[in-house]
Design a protein around this motif. Sequence first.
Motif, PDB file in Angstrom:
ATOM      1  N   GLN A 111      -3.114  29.597  24.685  1.00  0.00           N
ATOM      2  CA  GLN A 111      -1.698  29.699  25.057  1.00  0.00           C
ATOM      3  C   GLN A 111      -0.841  28.571  24.482  1.00  0.00           C
ATOM      4  O   GLN A 111       0.140  28.149  25.087  1.00  0.00           O
ATOM      5  N   THR A 112      -1.186  28.100  23.306  1.00  0.00           N
ATOM      6  CA  THR A 112      -0.408  27.028  22.700  1.00  0.00           C
ATOM      7  C   THR A 112       0.960  27.527  22.246  1.00  0.00           C
ATOM      8  O   THR A 112       1.101  28.629  21.756  1.00  0.00           O
ATOM      9  N   GLU A 113       1.947  26.729  22.459  1.00  0.00           N
ATOM     10  CA  GLU A 113       3.286  26.958  21.925  1.00  0.00           C
ATOM     11  C   GLU A 113       3.629  25.855  20.934  1.00  0.00           C
ATOM     12  O   GLU A 113       4.779  25.683  20.564  1.00  0.00           O
ATOM     13  N   GLY A 114       2.613  25.105  20.550  1.00  0.00           N
ATOM     14  CA  GLY A 114       2.814  24.050  19.576  1.00  0.00           C
ATOM     15  C   GLY A 114       2.975  22.687  20.220  1.00  0.00           C
ATOM     16  O   GLY A 114       2.808  22.521  21.434  1.00  0.00           O
ATOM     17  N   ILE A 115       3.299  21.712  19.386  1.00  0.00           N
ATOM     18  CA  ILE A 115       3.459  20.341  19.864  1.00  0.00           C
ATOM     19  C   ILE A 115       4.517  19.637  19.018  1.00  0.00           C
ATOM     20  O   ILE A 115       4.612  19.858  17.815  1.00  0.00           O
ATOM     21  N   ASN A 167       6.813  28.668  11.103  1.00  0.00           N
ATOM     22  CA  ASN A 167       7.574  28.458  12.343  1.00  0.00           C
ATOM     23  C   ASN A 167       7.552  27.007  12.785  1.00  0.00           C
ATOM     24  O   ASN A 167       8.048  26.679  13.863  1.00  0.00           O
ATOM     25  N   SER A 168       6.958  26.144  12.002  1.00  0.00           N
ATOM     26  CA  SER A 168       6.944  24.715  12.303  1.00  0.00           C
ATOM     27  C   SER A 168       8.203  24.076  11.743  1.00  0.00           C
ATOM     28  O   SER A 168       8.965  24.705  11.012  1.00  0.00           O
ATOM     29  N   TYR A 169       8.397  22.808  12.076  1.00  0.00           N
ATOM     30  CA  TYR A 169       9.619  22.129  11.658  1.00  0.00           C
ATOM     31  C   TYR A 169       9.335  20.647  11.458  1.00  0.00           C
ATOM     32  O   TYR A 169       8.555  20.050  12.195  1.00  0.00           O
ATOM     33  N   SER A 170      10.013  20.081  10.464  1.00  0.00           N
ATOM     34  CA  SER A 170       9.991  18.630  10.285  1.00  0.00           C
ATOM     35  C   SER A 170      11.434  18.181  10.097  1.00  0.00           C
ATOM     36  O   SER A 170      12.236  18.879   9.481  1.00  0.00           O
ATOM     37  N   SER A 171      11.757  17.035  10.643  1.00  0.00           N
ATOM     38  CA  SER A 171      13.112  16.529  10.529  1.00  0.00           C
ATOM     39  C   SER A 171      13.380  16.074   9.100  1.00  0.00           C
ATOM     40  O   SER A 171      12.462  15.886   8.311  1.00  0.00           O
ATOM     41  N   ARG A 220       8.821  21.782   0.601  1.00  0.00           N
ATOM     42  CA  ARG A 220       8.040  22.843  -0.047  1.00  0.00           C
ATOM     43  C   ARG A 220       7.898  24.074   0.845  1.00  0.00           C
ATOM     44  O   ARG A 220       7.661  25.167   0.364  1.00  0.00           O
ATOM     45  N   ARG A 221       7.970  23.860   2.166  1.00  0.00           N
ATOM     46  CA  ARG A 221       7.837  24.941   3.159  1.00  0.00           C
ATOM     47  C   ARG A 221       6.549  25.735   2.969  1.00  0.00           C
ATOM     48  O   ARG A 221       6.534  26.958   2.949  1.00  0.00           O
ATOM     49  N   GLU A 222       5.429  25.009   2.811  1.00  0.00           N
ATOM     50  CA  GLU A 222       4.119  25.632   2.707  1.00  0.00           C
ATOM     51  C   GLU A 222       3.369  25.429   4.012  1.00  0.00           C
ATOM     52  O   GLU A 222       3.668  24.522   4.781  1.00  0.00           O
ATOM     53  N   SER A 223       2.369  26.261   4.245  1.00  0.00           N
ATOM     54  CA  SER A 223       1.577  26.171   5.469  1.00  0.00           C
ATOM     55  C   SER A 223       0.337  25.314   5.245  1.00  0.00           C
ATOM     56  O   SER A 223      -0.306  25.408   4.192  1.00  0.00           O
ATOM     57  N   GLY A 251      10.086  13.320  12.479  1.00  0.00           N
ATOM     58  CA  GLY A 251       9.338  13.948  13.557  1.00  0.00           C
ATOM     59  C   GLY A 251       8.828  15.274  13.058  1.00  0.00           C
ATOM     60  O   GLY A 251       9.315  15.825  12.072  1.00  0.00           O
ATOM     61  N   ILE A 252       7.824  15.805  13.742  1.00  0.00           N
ATOM     62  CA  ILE A 252       7.208  17.049  13.288  1.00  0.00           C
ATOM     63  C   ILE A 252       6.894  17.938  14.482  1.00  0.00           C
ATOM     64  O   ILE A 252       6.467  17.457  15.535  1.00  0.00           O
ATOM     65  N   TYR A 253       7.139  19.229  14.317  1.00  0.00           N
ATOM     66  CA  TYR A 253       6.759  20.229  15.312  1.00  0.00           C
ATOM     67  C   TYR A 253       5.690  21.104  14.681  1.00  0.00           C
ATOM     68  O   TYR A 253       5.910  21.697  13.616  1.00  0.00           O
ATOM     69  N   LEU A 254       4.516  21.158  15.299  1.00  0.00           N
ATOM     70  CA  LEU A 254       3.418  22.014  14.843  1.00  0.00           C
ATOM     71  C   LEU A 254       3.400  23.255  15.717  1.00  0.00           C
ATOM     72  O   LEU A 254       3.369  23.152  16.943  1.00  0.00           O
TER      73      LEU A 254
END
Length: 194
Positions: free
Chosen positions: A176-180, A144-148, A121-124, A155-158
């Motif tokens: 200063q977060t760059e995500g996880i 700008n996040s990603y899921s496999s 869906r590519r929703e936030s 896996g998920i990138y937040l």
Amino acid sequence: MEAITFDKILILTIFFVPGFVYLKAYRLFIAESRTDFSKDLYEAIGFSFLNALIFAYPLYLIHTDNFLDKTPFWYFLIMFSVVIIAPIVYAMIFCIISQRKWFSRFLINPTKSAWDSFFSRRESYYVIVTLKNGKRIGGKYGLNSYSSTYPNPEGIYLEEVWKLNDKNGFDEIVDQTEGILITENEISTIEFYI
């Protein structure tokens, strides 16, 4: 050995190439495991024949009355549309139709997992990820996040990490977060919030 002629290249192009273009485009729109060439061969040829049947009359017209000699630009534009553009459009249309609710009444949804269906869906969302060790991580799943996708491990990138308060509400963004990045073997559950 027979010489390669324009007619042989033309037959190969019309009755072989569209099927592979369709399969490659389809796999860009709907995640699917990679298969080897031998498994795709019959499906690609069958689709190419179907495509040739759909465009039989235009193909007939451009191969009569020296159409190629008279208007080579239009000939190659029509051939490009029939061989490349049409199969991509078919794949897009099938992808769009297959995601409609009424489609599931007639055919099985081609999306391989609930994970892929949801994240396509590519929703936030703001999310709380509960790890298998019980720890909870708050974050933002945005553009700008990603899921496999299938067949890769889930896996998920937040893109942002947020501090959670005592009531598991989102308190403030971590400085200063760059995500996880969280891998499949760590995730127990994921909660989504608007």
